[in-house]
Design a protein around this motif. Structure first.
Motif, PDB file in Angstrom:
ATOM      1  N   ALA A 249       0.830  -1.209   0.000  1.00  0.00           N
ATOM      2  CA  ALA A 249       0.000   0.000   0.000  1.00  0.00           C
ATOM      3  C   ALA A 249       0.864   1.258   0.000  1.00  0.00           C
ATOM      4  N   LYS A 250       1.988   1.189   0.703  1.00  0.00           N
ATOM      5  CA  LYS A 250       2.867   2.356   0.804  1.00  0.00           C
ATOM      6  C   LYS A 250       3.671   2.571  -0.471  1.00  0.00           C
ATOM      7  N   TYR A 251       4.030   1.464  -1.140  1.00  0.00           N
ATOM      8  CA  TYR A 251       4.834   1.555  -2.362  1.00  0.00           C
ATOM      9  C   TYR A 251       4.093   0.834  -3.491  1.00  0.00           C
ATOM     10  N   PRO A 252       3.035   1.434  -4.019  1.00  0.00           N
ATOM     11  CA  PRO A 252       2.179   0.754  -5.000  1.00  0.00           C
ATOM     12  C   PRO A 252       2.862   0.389  -6.315  1.00  0.00           C
ATOM     13  N   ASN A 253       3.978   1.072  -6.651  1.00  0.00           N
ATOM     14  CA  ASN A 253       4.667   0.745  -7.899  1.00  0.00           C
ATOM     15  C   ASN A 253       5.762  -0.304  -7.704  1.00  0.00           C
ATOM     16  N   SER A 254       5.861  -0.840  -6.484  1.00  0.00           N
ATOM     17  CA  SER A 254       6.839  -1.884  -6.192  1.00  0.00           C
ATOM     18  C   SER A 254       6.153  -3.239  -6.153  1.00  0.00           C
ATOM     19  N   ASN A 255       6.955  -4.280  -6.268  1.00  0.00           N
ATOM     20  CA  ASN A 255       6.440  -5.649  -6.195  1.00  0.00           C
ATOM     21  C   ASN A 255       6.820  -6.244  -4.850  1.00  0.00           C
ATOM     22  N   VAL A 256       5.828  -6.520  -4.020  1.00  0.00           N
ATOM     23  CA  VAL A 256       6.073  -7.052  -2.680  1.00  0.00           C
ATOM     24  C   VAL A 256       5.684  -8.532  -2.643  1.00  0.00           C
ATOM     25  N   SER A 257       6.608  -9.375  -2.246  1.00  0.00           N
ATOM     26  CA  SER A 257       6.344 -10.807  -2.150  1.00  0.00           C
ATOM     27  C   SER A 257       6.631 -11.288  -0.730  1.00  0.00           C
ATOM     28  N   ILE A 258       6.160 -12.491  -0.437  1.00  0.00           N
ATOM     29  CA  ILE A 258       6.402 -13.098   0.878  1.00  0.00           C
ATOM     30  C   ILE A 258       7.246 -14.351   0.690  1.00  0.00           C
ATOM     31  N   SER A 259       8.295 -14.463   1.491  1.00  0.00           N
ATOM     32  CA  SER A 259       9.132 -15.653   1.467  1.00  0.00           C
ATOM     33  C   SER A 259       9.302 -16.160   2.903  1.00  0.00           C
ATOM     34  N   TYR A 260      10.263 -17.050   3.129  1.00  0.00           N
ATOM     35  CA  TYR A 260      10.348 -17.701   4.427  1.00  0.00           C
ATOM     36  C   TYR A 260      11.786 -18.099   4.763  1.00  0.00           C
ATOM     37  N   PHE A 261      12.022 -18.284   6.058  1.00  0.00           N
ATOM     38  CA  PHE A 261      13.275 -18.862   6.520  1.00  0.00           C
ATOM     39  C   PHE A 261      13.048 -20.370   6.598  1.00  0.00           C
ATOM     40  N   GLY A 262      13.647 -21.105   5.674  1.00  0.00           N
ATOM     41  CA  GLY A 262      13.492 -22.554   5.642  1.00  0.00           C
ATOM     42  C   GLY A 262      14.308 -23.234   6.720  1.00  0.00           C
ATOM     43  N   PRO A 263      14.386 -24.562   6.699  1.00  0.00           N
ATOM     44  CA  PRO A 263      15.034 -25.318   7.767  1.00  0.00           C
ATOM     45  C   PRO A 263      16.453 -24.874   8.125  1.00  0.00           C
ATOM     46  N   VAL A 264      17.325 -24.715   7.138  1.00  0.00           N
ATOM     47  CA  VAL A 264      18.720 -24.389   7.455  1.00  0.00           C
ATOM     48  C   VAL A 264      18.848 -23.007   8.087  1.00  0.00           C
ATOM     49  N   ILE A 265      18.281 -21.991   7.468  1.00  0.00           N
ATOM     50  CA  ILE A 265      18.370 -20.650   8.044  1.00  0.00           C
ATOM     51  C   ILE A 265      17.484 -20.543   9.274  1.00  0.00           C
ATOM     52  N   GLY A 266      16.347 -21.224   9.273  1.00  0.00           N
ATOM     53  CA  GLY A 266      15.462 -21.232  10.438  1.00  0.00           C
ATOM     54  C   GLY A 266      16.128 -21.825  11.664  1.00  0.00           C
ATOM     55  N   THR A 267      17.044 -22.764  11.467  1.00  0.00           N
ATOM     56  CA  THR A 267      17.801 -23.331  12.585  1.00  0.00           C
ATOM     57  C   THR A 267      18.562 -22.247  13.324  1.00  0.00           C
ATOM     58  N   HIS A 268      19.099 -21.286  12.596  1.00  0.00           N
ATOM     59  CA  HIS A 268      19.951 -20.255  13.192  1.00  0.00           C
ATOM     60  C   HIS A 268      19.187 -19.012  13.638  1.00  0.00           C
ATOM     61  N   LEU A 269      18.049 -18.739  13.014  1.00  0.00           N
ATOM     62  CA  LEU A 269      17.279 -17.549  13.390  1.00  0.00           C
ATOM     63  C   LEU A 269      16.139 -17.884  14.340  1.00  0.00           C
ATOM     64  N   GLY A 270      15.570 -19.058  14.215  1.00  0.00           N
ATOM     65  CA  GLY A 270      14.491 -19.456  15.097  1.00  0.00           C
ATOM     66  C   GLY A 270      13.122 -19.018  14.618  1.00  0.00           C
ATOM     67  N   GLU A 271      12.115 -19.680  15.160  1.00  0.00           N
ATOM     68  CA  GLU A 271      10.734 -19.371  14.812  1.00  0.00           C
ATOM     69  C   GLU A 271      10.380 -17.960  15.265  1.00  0.00           C
ATOM     70  N   GLY A 272       9.566 -17.279  14.466  1.00  0.00           N
ATOM     71  CA  GLY A 272       9.145 -15.927  14.814  1.00  0.00           C
ATOM     72  C   GLY A 272      10.024 -14.828  14.265  1.00  0.00           C
ATOM     73  N   SER A 273      11.127 -15.203  13.635  1.00  0.00           N
ATOM     74  CA  SER A 273      12.026 -14.195  13.064  1.00  0.00           C
ATOM     75  C   SER A 273      11.406 -13.572  11.814  1.00  0.00           C
ATOM     76  N   LEU A 274      11.826 -12.357  11.534  1.00  0.00           N
ATOM     77  CA  LEU A 274      11.312 -11.631  10.372  1.00  0.00           C
ATOM     78  C   LEU A 274      12.463 -10.960   9.631  1.00  0.00           C
ATOM     79  N   GLY A 275      12.298 -10.785   8.348  1.00  0.00           N
ATOM     80  CA  GLY A 275      13.293 -10.082   7.553  1.00  0.00           C
ATOM     81  C   GLY A 275      12.634  -9.334   6.413  1.00  0.00           C
ATOM     82  N   ILE A 276      13.281  -8.282   5.956  1.00  0.00           N
ATOM     83  CA  ILE A 276      12.825  -7.543   4.781  1.00  0.00           C
ATOM     84  C   ILE A 276      14.037  -7.279   3.900  1.00  0.00           C
ATOM     85  N   GLY A 277      13.918  -7.622   2.625  1.00  0.00           N
ATOM     86  CA  GLY A 277      14.990  -7.367   1.677  1.00  0.00           C
ATOM     87  C   GLY A 277      14.437  -6.699   0.442  1.00  0.00           C
ATOM     88  N   TRP A 278      15.267  -5.955  -0.254  1.00  0.00           N
ATOM     89  CA  TRP A 278      14.793  -5.273  -1.457  1.00  0.00           C
ATOM     90  C   TRP A 278      15.937  -4.937  -2.408  1.00  0.00           C
TER      91      TRP A 278
END
Length: 284
Positions: A249-278
């Motif tokens: 909504a804030k950046y209507p001309n951008s493409n916003v997608s949702i991804s996830y921390f899978g098993p390997v990275i999730g092992t190190h960050l833990g459940e409930g972690s969040l990230g934003i990349g662009w």
């Protein structure tokens, strides 16, 4: 078919349908629960991983792919390609890059090029998808690699670990950083610097940490250029969906997608972690 094959590791977490659409070869890393080893994406799903995490007392460990797995994939690709570009997660947090490099040096009949993304997750995926699309358009390996290095000047990734103990036990955060964070109940904004994970800024709550990431994104988006933005979550899709909706909504001309921390990275960050990349979508 392109003369150049694109290979990445599983921690880019590119959906299977996208990998198939763009002919991307994926080599999985391992997650180890005691004596049981699973190749992520191949033998354990992200959902199964987080469910299993709730059932065990001891945190799992992770390991890079065996060199033979890279060799096998390279030999398969050599049958129909002249060159291979391999894009790995940061060499500062995994030996995957060095293993792929060694396998490439042992592979005949095809030239193997290595690119260290210096990040991971779907931000690494931005590089992979850009390379795959260029390969489809018959760009040379030099043009593709030059473009990926240009992207490094424009790509950003920040995240918040819900529990710093995961990073510390996995050797991705030193004891002093853990002590300060735990003592003051700090939720630091983390990022990759010089290929390793370090605090970018220390704030007191997860909410404030998220606001700080928003402010960094605002600065990059203030000129109105379209961005490709990914919201990455550790088994908290509802939180990610709210953030993605706000950003779209804030950046209507951008493409916003949702991804996830899978098993390997999730092992190190833990459940409930969040990230934003662009990244600026015009150079992707």
């Amino acid at each position: 078919m392109s003369k150049i094959a694109i290979v990445t590791d599983s921690t880019a977490y590119i959906p299977k349908e996208l990998r198939e659409e763009h002919h991307i070869t994926m080599v999985p890393l391992d997650v180890n629960f005691g004596e049981e080893t699973y190749k992520e994406e191949w033998e354990i799903t992200t959902e199964e991983f987080y469910a299993k995490m709730k059932q065990v007392e001891k945190l799992p460990t992770t390991s890079q792919p065996a060199i033979g797995l890279f060799e096998e994939k390279f030999q398969e690709l050599a049958e129909n390609h002249e060159e291979i570009i391999v894009i790995t997660l940061s060499s500062g947090i995994s030996g995957t890059h060095q293993t792929a490099l060694a396998a490439g040096n042992m592979t005949e009949d095809v030239e193997v090029h290595l690119f260290d993304s210096e990040v991971s997750c779907m931000v690494q995926g931005f590089y992979v998808l850009a390379a795959a699309k260029m390969a489809e358009q018959n760009y040379s390996s030099k043009e593709i690699l030059d473009h990926l290095y240009d992207m490094k000047n424009n790509i950003q990734a920040y995240f918040i670990a819900d529990d710093l103990n995961h990073l510390h036990r996995g050797g991705r955060l030193n004891g002093a950083q853990l002590f300060v964070g735990s003592l003051l109940k700090i939720k630091p904004v983390l990022h990759f610097k010089d290929k390793i994970i370090v605090p970018y800024e220390k704030v007191r709550t997860a909410k404030k940490a998220l606001v700080r990431i928003y402010s960094i994104l605002d600065k990059d988006a203030e000129n109105g250029d379209p961005l490709d933005i990914t919201v990455i979550h550790g088994n908290c899709p509802d939180k990610a969906a709210v953030i993605a909706e706000e950003l779209q909504a804030k950046y209507p001309n951008s493409n916003v997608s949702i991804s996830y921390f899978g098993p390997v990275i999730g092992t190190h960050l833990g459940e409930g972690s969040l990230g934003i990349g662009w990244v600026d979508s015009r150079i992707k």
